[in-house]
Design an enzyme around this catalytic site. Structure first.
Site, PDB file in Angstrom:
ATOM      1  N   GLU A 174      36.793  34.657  35.526  1.00  0.00           N
ATOM      2  CA  GLU A 174      37.187  33.532  36.387  1.00  0.00           C
ATOM      3  C   GLU A 174      36.813  33.824  37.838  1.00  0.00           C
ATOM      4  OE1 GLU A 174      40.886  31.116  34.641  1.00  0.00           O
ATOM      5  OE2 GLU A 174      41.414  33.087  35.454  1.00  0.00           O
ATOM      6  N   PHE A 175      36.494  32.770  38.563  1.00  0.00           N
ATOM      7  CA  PHE A 175      36.189  32.846  39.995  1.00  0.00           C
ATOM      8  C   PHE A 175      35.017  33.794  40.282  1.00  0.00           C
ATOM      9  CE2 PHE A 175      40.851  32.415  39.425  1.00  0.00           C
ATOM     10  CZ  PHE A 175      40.931  31.053  39.677  1.00  0.00           C
ATOM     11  N   ARG A 176      34.104  33.918  39.335  1.00  0.00           N
ATOM     12  CA  ARG A 176      32.943  34.794  39.434  1.00  0.00           C
ATOM     13  C   ARG A 176      33.317  36.269  39.551  1.00  0.00           C
ATOM     14  NH1 ARG A 176      29.208  32.119  38.618  1.00  0.00           N
ATOM     15  NH2 ARG A 176      27.241  31.689  39.566  1.00  0.00           N
ATOM     16  N   LEU A 177      34.525  36.600  39.153  1.00  0.00           N
ATOM     17  CA  LEU A 177      34.946  38.000  39.117  1.00  0.00           C
ATOM     18  C   LEU A 177      34.664  38.538  37.714  1.00  0.00           C
ATOM     19  CD1 LEU A 177      38.266  37.712  41.150  1.00  0.00           C
ATOM     20  CD2 LEU A 177      36.022  38.506  41.925  1.00  0.00           C
TER      21      LEU A 177
END
Length: 195
Positions: A172-175
């Protein structure tokens, strides 16, 4: 050091991708090679044979990729399993498979693919599609229906022997989750990477 074998992990994740509806795509991977003058090139190949010794793919050895691998026997493969949001990047050295391995794989290909391997002068200029189809008809006459098609001498396999495997899983959230495994003799050492 890690108890995780990244090749076994790859095989499990590939099976999961197949179960999720990616049977053909699960064998497809991008192969990156480099030319004698240092220019990178990439194309998709199929790597259906994967085991502890490495990742195999088969091609015309006089093609661009074959010429580049003869010059620089290091390469990278990248697999993207869209349905399970996971990627694998495999870096290592490349060696030719044995004649027996290449023969066995070739014998299992569809007949038209076997004939095409004889007809195509892969990566070379082609005057027209008609020229290619005429060569295919010549090859069909040379190896009539019901007769085994032998493997062409210029066609065979390669095995990429991995020295590094990176696994990327979407977060999620490019993490994203990124883990790189590096071979150290007979063991793999793992390191987490920032996304």
């Amino acid at each position: 050091m890690t108890d995780v074998d990244p090749i076994e992990l790859f095989l499990r994740e590939r099976d999961r991708a197949v179960a999720a509806g990616e049977p053909w795509e699960a064998a497809a991977c991008a192969l990156a090679t480099v030319s004698a003058d240092g220019a990178a090139s990439v194309r998709f190949v199929l790597s259906k044979e994967v085991d502890a010794s490495g990742f195999c793919f088969y091609t015309n050895r006089t093609s661009r990729k074959g010429v580049e691998l003869a010059h620089e026997p290091r390469a990278s493969l990248a697999f993207h399993f869209h349905s399970i949001e996971t990627q694998f990047r495999v870096d290592g050295t490349v060696e030719e498979t044995s004649d027996a391995e290449s023969d066995a794989y070739f014998a299992g290909r569809p007949r038209i693919s076997q004939l095409g391997a004889w007809a195509s002068q892969q990566s070379q200029p082609l005057a027209s599609r008609d020229v290619l189809m005429a060569r295919l008809r010549e090859i069909e006459a040379r190896f009539p229906e019901g007769e085994a098609v032998p493997r062409p001498p210029h066609w065979g396999g390669y095995r990429l022997v991995p020295r590094q495997i990176e696994i990327w899983t979407q977060g999620e959230f490019r993490l994203h989750q990124r883990t790189v495994y590096e071979r150290d003799g007979s063991i793999w050492r793992s390191t987490l990477l920032n996304p």
